[in-house]
Structures are given as structure tokens and as C-alpha cells.
Design a protein around this motif. Structure first.
Motif, PDB file in Angstrom:
ATOM      1  N   SER A  41       0.833  -1.203   0.000  1.00  0.00           N
ATOM      2  CA  SER A  41       0.000   0.000   0.000  1.00  0.00           C
ATOM      3  C   SER A  41       0.869   1.255   0.000  1.00  0.00           C
ATOM      4  O   SER A  41       1.990   1.252   0.530  1.00  0.00           O
ATOM      5  CB  SER A  41      -0.927   0.011   1.218  1.00  0.00           C
ATOM      6  OG  SER A  41      -1.859  -1.062   1.135  1.00  0.00           O
ATOM      7  N   ILE A  42       0.361   2.320  -0.600  1.00  0.00           N
ATOM      8  CA  ILE A  42       1.104   3.563  -0.745  1.00  0.00           C
ATOM      9  C   ILE A  42       0.443   4.660   0.101  1.00  0.00           C
ATOM     10  O   ILE A  42      -0.781   4.825   0.057  1.00  0.00           O
ATOM     11  CB  ILE A  42       1.181   3.996  -2.223  1.00  0.00           C
ATOM     12  CG1 ILE A  42       1.935   2.928  -3.036  1.00  0.00           C
ATOM     13  CG2 ILE A  42       1.872   5.354  -2.371  1.00  0.00           C
ATOM     14  CD1 ILE A  42       1.954   3.190  -4.528  1.00  0.00           C
ATOM     15  N   TYR A  43       1.257   5.376   0.869  1.00  0.00           N
ATOM     16  CA  TYR A  43       0.770   6.419   1.764  1.00  0.00           C
ATOM     17  C   TYR A  43       1.480   7.746   1.474  1.00  0.00           C
ATOM     18  O   TYR A  43       2.628   7.763   1.023  1.00  0.00           O
ATOM     19  CB  TYR A  43       1.043   6.062   3.228  1.00  0.00           C
ATOM     20  CG  TYR A  43       0.238   4.900   3.759  1.00  0.00           C
ATOM     21  CD1 TYR A  43      -0.904   5.103   4.534  1.00  0.00           C
ATOM     22  CD2 TYR A  43       0.631   3.587   3.507  1.00  0.00           C
ATOM     23  CE1 TYR A  43      -1.629   4.042   5.042  1.00  0.00           C
ATOM     24  CE2 TYR A  43      -0.100   2.508   4.003  1.00  0.00           C
ATOM     25  CZ  TYR A  43      -1.227   2.749   4.771  1.00  0.00           C
ATOM     26  OH  TYR A  43      -1.948   1.694   5.262  1.00  0.00           O
ATOM     27  N   LYS A  44       0.776   8.826   1.754  1.00  0.00           N
ATOM     28  CA  LYS A  44       1.420  10.128   1.805  1.00  0.00           C
ATOM     29  C   LYS A  44       1.678  10.399   3.274  1.00  0.00           C
ATOM     30  O   LYS A  44       0.746  10.509   4.080  1.00  0.00           O
ATOM     31  CB  LYS A  44       0.525  11.215   1.210  1.00  0.00           C
ATOM     32  CG  LYS A  44       1.214  12.570   1.102  1.00  0.00           C
ATOM     33  CD  LYS A  44       0.320  13.581   0.389  1.00  0.00           C
ATOM     34  CE  LYS A  44       1.053  14.905   0.197  1.00  0.00           C
ATOM     35  NZ  LYS A  44       0.189  15.897  -0.506  1.00  0.00           N
ATOM     36  N   GLY A  45       2.953  10.438   3.648  1.00  0.00           N
ATOM     37  CA  GLY A  45       3.297  10.569   5.057  1.00  0.00           C
ATOM     38  C   GLY A  45       4.092  11.824   5.355  1.00  0.00           C
ATOM     39  O   GLY A  45       4.509  12.555   4.457  1.00  0.00           O
ATOM     40  N   ILE A  59       8.283   8.152  10.054  1.00  0.00           N
ATOM     41  CA  ILE A  59       7.329   8.895   9.245  1.00  0.00           C
ATOM     42  C   ILE A  59       5.905   8.506   9.632  1.00  0.00           C
ATOM     43  O   ILE A  59       5.588   7.314   9.751  1.00  0.00           O
ATOM     44  CB  ILE A  59       7.588   8.655   7.740  1.00  0.00           C
ATOM     45  CG1 ILE A  59       6.594   9.423   6.868  1.00  0.00           C
ATOM     46  CG2 ILE A  59       7.603   7.179   7.392  1.00  0.00           C
ATOM     47  CD1 ILE A  59       6.976   9.467   5.390  1.00  0.00           C
ATOM     48  N   ASP A  60       5.091   9.501   9.871  1.00  0.00           N
ATOM     49  CA  ASP A  60       3.685   9.287  10.230  1.00  0.00           C
ATOM     50  C   ASP A  60       2.893   9.024   8.954  1.00  0.00           C
ATOM     51  O   ASP A  60       2.824   9.878   8.069  1.00  0.00           O
ATOM     52  CB  ASP A  60       3.148  10.522  10.959  1.00  0.00           C
ATOM     53  CG  ASP A  60       1.682  10.373  11.360  1.00  0.00           C
ATOM     54  OD1 ASP A  60       1.158   9.236  11.292  1.00  0.00           O
ATOM     55  OD2 ASP A  60       1.076  11.395  11.733  1.00  0.00           O
ATOM     56  N   ILE A  61       2.314   7.809   8.855  1.00  0.00           N
ATOM     57  CA  ILE A  61       1.495   7.491   7.681  1.00  0.00           C
ATOM     58  C   ILE A  61       0.030   7.264   8.080  1.00  0.00           C
ATOM     59  O   ILE A  61      -0.753   6.720   7.298  1.00  0.00           O
ATOM     60  CB  ILE A  61       2.047   6.274   6.908  1.00  0.00           C
ATOM     61  CG1 ILE A  61       2.102   5.026   7.799  1.00  0.00           C
ATOM     62  CG2 ILE A  61       3.407   6.579   6.311  1.00  0.00           C
ATOM     63  CD1 ILE A  61       2.520   3.750   7.053  1.00  0.00           C
TER      64      ILE A  61
END
Length: 508
Positions: A41-45, A59-61
Motif C-alpha cells: 500500500s502507498i501512503y502520503k506521510g 514517518i507518520d502514515i
């Protein structure tokens, strides 16, 4: 050719997938609806902490725990160097099926030059959170399809090593070179071998469109947020395992069956025809003997057909596997008996590593072999068996003591970690004190209490087995301290007490 089947059990609360090779369960996957994995899965963190001493950052995701981002997993500007986990030219002994591993990259960098606190990044989960550790993420994004893996930010073309004919490799390389956009990279998966050009081109185009939608969503989103979720276990396992010459896929849920057929028909009607809906009265995992294999995989002892056995012990840091001759006595010399047991153990060891999804450092303790030729035979047999494992592995030669040090890439929790918890009774030790040990602990504690408390009457509450010892087998020792200190002691059994738990109280 070995018969291979994928058996899928779907319920409202969890999905289970088993790969059966030659009648044996070799891989097992489970996904619970309330505990779904996030690998892929891909997150903007948002970077919340930079650790120069560890060359990494947190990093906060948007999850309970911050994700871990190693500096080697951060792409630098115009960096087009292919990361190790997608390098199809790395050592073949440690090669996985489609080059989708993510180990550290060995290069010179300073984490403080790459990221800063508060910076927003698009990252992909490479490893689920395990135990107290948060998820491992990377900025090298990859989108796996049926035939190829798209790398949006790396200008590279690779072909799976399992495609061995040079003519086919050249065809595929040229095909994806024409199909991919400039600046993007593609890894050709094993499933692409001898597949028509238009199907592979369509797969590339689909992934390019998927990436464009992910990119647009990320631009509009505020960190931390999920921007792309990987497929569920049924689709993911089918996509990744179908390249292994599967004979058929058996699934026991009609709705999931219809969804899977539609999914596979996107690539080939022939693939969709491989799926069969199981409608038997007996649960599908019982019918295929999978439930029994799962239970066996949670035990520490595994018997070999010859009468030998393995003992598998997992700790937090490593896993030790011990090979024993057991009931096997052989028919020739001792050396032949030992070599035969070790060779048989090799196949079972690799099978258990895959089935139990054991990762990290692994120590194999083979039975000592005096002959160097036997050690070589066993080691090369191990290397050959490990080629069947899609996880990245590496192994050192057998030492004179019969030990093999090896590693296996860990991307998620092992089977035991997923299906079990530490025993609340023994606190995960696997052992508890014996009744006689607890009884003697109580007697020593009574002496301490007698010396510091002026009361004359005491009551001891303990597990029934311990109470029985104090009242019968060890009564003479209790009577001795009662006489010495002029105290009275009442012993009471409490059935719901832990074996090691007891209480001593002074009474008026």
C-alpha cells in the motif's frame, strides 16, 4: 512436473490461502478483515523524527505507530540506480521469483541531507509492523501487475531470471521498452514468458494509468493518508502465485469465485477457467488436509518419513532447527545413515520455512558429518531447495560442526506470530516450575514470614498439586518449621490458581 494447486477458504471474518505442491502444503497465507496487512500500500506521510545516528527516520502514515524509513530506501533527486530489491542481476542463489525484495541499499549518504522533520513524502510499505516495530517503508515505489512490475521513478528494464532463453528475454525487453513511458521502469515477471505482446502492453498501460491516478490523489491529499491500497489476499495471492505453473485454483465462496474469475479473465479466459468453485459438504481445508498441516506447523517437532525428526525453536532474534536421526537406524554405515537423514531433512526444512513463513537469522544444526563430500551434498541440496522459495534467502557453507547460518527475508509476521500469543500461563517460556519447586519456595517464604511477623497462625493458599505436596509428601518439612518457630499453618488448595502462584497470610 509436480502438481500445484491454490486452495482458498473465504469467510466473513478471514481469508486463508494455501499453496499445495506435490500433495504437500508449502505456503500458507491468512488475512483477517480486522487485521489486514498493508504491504504494497502507498501512503502520503510526514517525517516526524530524523535519527542521524541510525541514518533513518520515522514517518507518520496515519497508523498507530510511526513507520520506519531507512536512508538507503530514499530516492535521491535524479537517482536512477536500481535498488537491490528490484535488481534482476544480483546473485542467483538469493533470487526471488520476481525480484520484489527490499533489503538495505549500500551507498554513501547522510539522512539529514535527504529528509527533514515536517517534510511530506510518498512511501510504499515494504514490511508490515511486527511485534513492537512499526511498518518499514520505502520511497522506491513499485506497482505489480499480472505480467510486469511498474517502477514509476526508476528508468530501468529488467527481466526475471526464471525466463532463461535469450531470445525470449530479448523479445520481452524490447516490448516493454516500447510500451513504457520515458523515465519509468519495468520488471518483466515470470508469468510473461511466451505471452502475446498485446497482453503485456495492456498490463503496462493499465499500471501507468493506475500510477497517474495515485499521483493525482496524492497531490490533492493531506498527509498522513492512504492513497493506494494493494489488492486483497485472494487477488494478491493469485496474481503472485499464478506464475508457478498452477494446475487449478479451488475456492469455496461463490461471490469470491465470481470476482476472481472476472479478475483473471482480464488477462486470459484460460486463466479464469482454472478456477473451480468448491461445493463439497466437508470444509475445503479439511477436504485437502490443510487444517492438519496448519496444526502441525505450529508444533516444535516435525517427523521425517525415515523416522528422523526436526525440532524447530523460534526466538525473538533467531530460529534454530535441529536435525535428529530419531527412530531411523539405516541399513548401511553410520555415515550413510547420517547423510540420508540430513538430505531428507533439507527438503522438510525449506518446506517448513515457507509454510511457517520464518524470517530473520536461522541456524540449521545438521547431524555431524565426517565426510566433506557428504557436507557438500547436503549444502548444495539446501541451495537447490531454497530456489523454490520466493523469499530472498542466503546461506553459508556447512561448518565442521554441521551448522548452517542462513537468513530469510522477513516481510510479515510468521505463522506462529499470526495464529498464537505467548502463553499467559508460562509467560511464553514454554516451562513452569514443578510442584515440588513451588512447595519448597513456599516453605522458604514461610520461614521469612515467621521471623518478621509476630502472629502465631498462618494460612497458605496454593494450587491443588502444590497443596497436596505440602500436606503429604513434604509435610515433614512444614512440621519442622512449625515446631521451630512455634507457629500454626493451614494449607488450602485453590483450583483456579496458577501452578506457580501462592499466597501466605497471617491470621489473628
Amino acid at each position: 512436473m509436480v502438481s500445484k494447486q491454490l486452495v482458498i477458504n473465504c469467510t466473513t471474518f478471514e481469508t486463508r490461502v494455501a499453496l499445495i505442491e506435490g500433495g504437500q502444503v508449502s505456503e500458507f497465507y491468512i488475512e483477517r478483515n480486522k487485521e489486514r496487512g498493508i504491504v504494497g500500500s502507498i501512503y502520503k506521510g510526514k517525517i516526524v523524527r530524523v535519527l542521524p545516528g541510525m541514518q533513518s527516520a520515522f514517518i507518520d502514515i496515519g497508523l498507530d505507530r510511526a513507520a520506519f524509513l531507512y536512508g538507503g530506501d530514499i530516492q535521491q533527486g535524479d537517482d536512477t540506480e536500481l535498488p537491490d530489491f528490484l535488481d534482476e542481476d544480483r546473485d542467483k542463489k538469493s533470487q526471488s521469483d520476481d525480484d520484489e525484495e527490499r533489503p538495505h541499499r549500500h551507498r554513501t549518504f547522510r539522512i539529514t541531507d535527504l529528509v527533514k522533520e515536517g517534510q511530506e513524502l510518498l512511501v510504499q510499505v515494504a514490511k508490515d509492523s511486527i511485534g513492537t516495530k512499526g511498518a518499514r517503508v520505502t520511497t522506491y515505489l513499485s506497482l505489480p501487475g499480472r505480467y510486469v512490475v511498474l517502477m514509476p521513478s526508476i528508468n530501468h528494464i529488467g527481466v526475471s531470471r526464471r525466463i532463461q532463453t535469450e531470445e525470449e528475454r530479448s523479445r520481452l525487453r524490447g516490448l516493454v521498452q516500447r510500451a513504457k513511458p520515458d523515465g519509468m521502469g519495468v520488471i518483466v515477471r515470470t508469468a510473461s514468458e511466451n505471452v502475446d505482446d498485446d497482453k503485456i502492453t495492456a498490463d503496462v498501460q493499465f499500471l501507468v494509468k493506475l500510477w497517474e491516478s495515485i499521483r493525482q490523489k496524492a497531490q490533492k491529499s493531506k498527509a498522513p493518508t492512504l492513497v493506494h491500497e494493494d489488492l486483497n489476499l485472494v487477488f494478491r495471492a493469485t496474481r503472485d502465485l499464478l506464475s508457478r505453473d498452477l494446475d487449478r485454483i479451488v475456492i469455496d465462496d461463490k461471490a469470491a469465485y465470481e470476482d476472481l474469475v472476472r479478475f483473471l479473465n482480464r488477462f486470459s479466459v484460460k486463466l479464469g477457467a482454472q478456477v473451480q468453485l468448491y461445493q463439497g459438504d466437508v470444509p475445503v481445508f479439511d477436504a485437502y488436509g490443510i487444517e492438519m498441516e496448519i496444526a502441525r506447523a505450529l508444533g516444535s517437532k516435525v517427523w521425517l518419513k525415515s523416522g528422523g525428526y526436526l525440532v524447530i525453536q523460534q526466538t525473538e532474534a533467531l530460529t534454530a532447527i535441529d536435525v535428529n536421526t530419531g527412530r531411523f537406524v539405516g541399513s548401511k554405515s553410520l555415515g550413510d545413515t547420517i547423510a540420508k537423514t540430513n538430505l531428507e531433512a533439507v527438503k522438510e526444512i525449506v518446506l517448513q520455512l515457507r509454510l511457517r513463513n520464518i524470517g530473520g537469522i536461522i541456524i540449521l544444526d545438521f547431524i555431524d558429518m565426517d565426510r566433506p563430500d557428504d557436507r557438500d551434498r547436503v549444502f548444495f541440496a539446501l541451495v537447490e531447495e531454497l530456489k523454490k522459495d520466493k523469499a530472498k534467502t542466503s546461506a553459508l557453507r556447512i561448518s565442521e560442526m554441521g551448522l548452517v547460518q542462513m537468513t530469510r527475508k522477513r516481510t510479515e509476521e510468521s505463522l506462529a506470530q499470526k495464529l498464537t500469543i505467548s502463553c499467559p500461563y508460562c509467560d511464553g517460556k514454554g516451562e513452569v516450575k514443578s510442584p515440588i519447586t513451588v512447595a519448597y519456595d513456599i516453605i522458604r517464604e514461610l520461614v521469612r514470614e515467621f521471623a518478621k511477623v509476630s502472629a502465631e497462625n498462618f494460612v497458605v493458599k496454593a494450587h491443588p498439586q502444590v497443596a497436596d505436596r505440602l500436606l503429604e509428601d513434604d509435610a515433614e518439612f512444614v512440621d519442622e518449621i512449625k515446631t521451630r518457630f512455634a507457629k500454626r499453618v493451614a494449607i488450602r488448595a485453590v483450583s483456579d490458581f496458577h501452578l506457580e502462584h501462592y499466597e501466605i497470610a497471617a491470621m489473628r
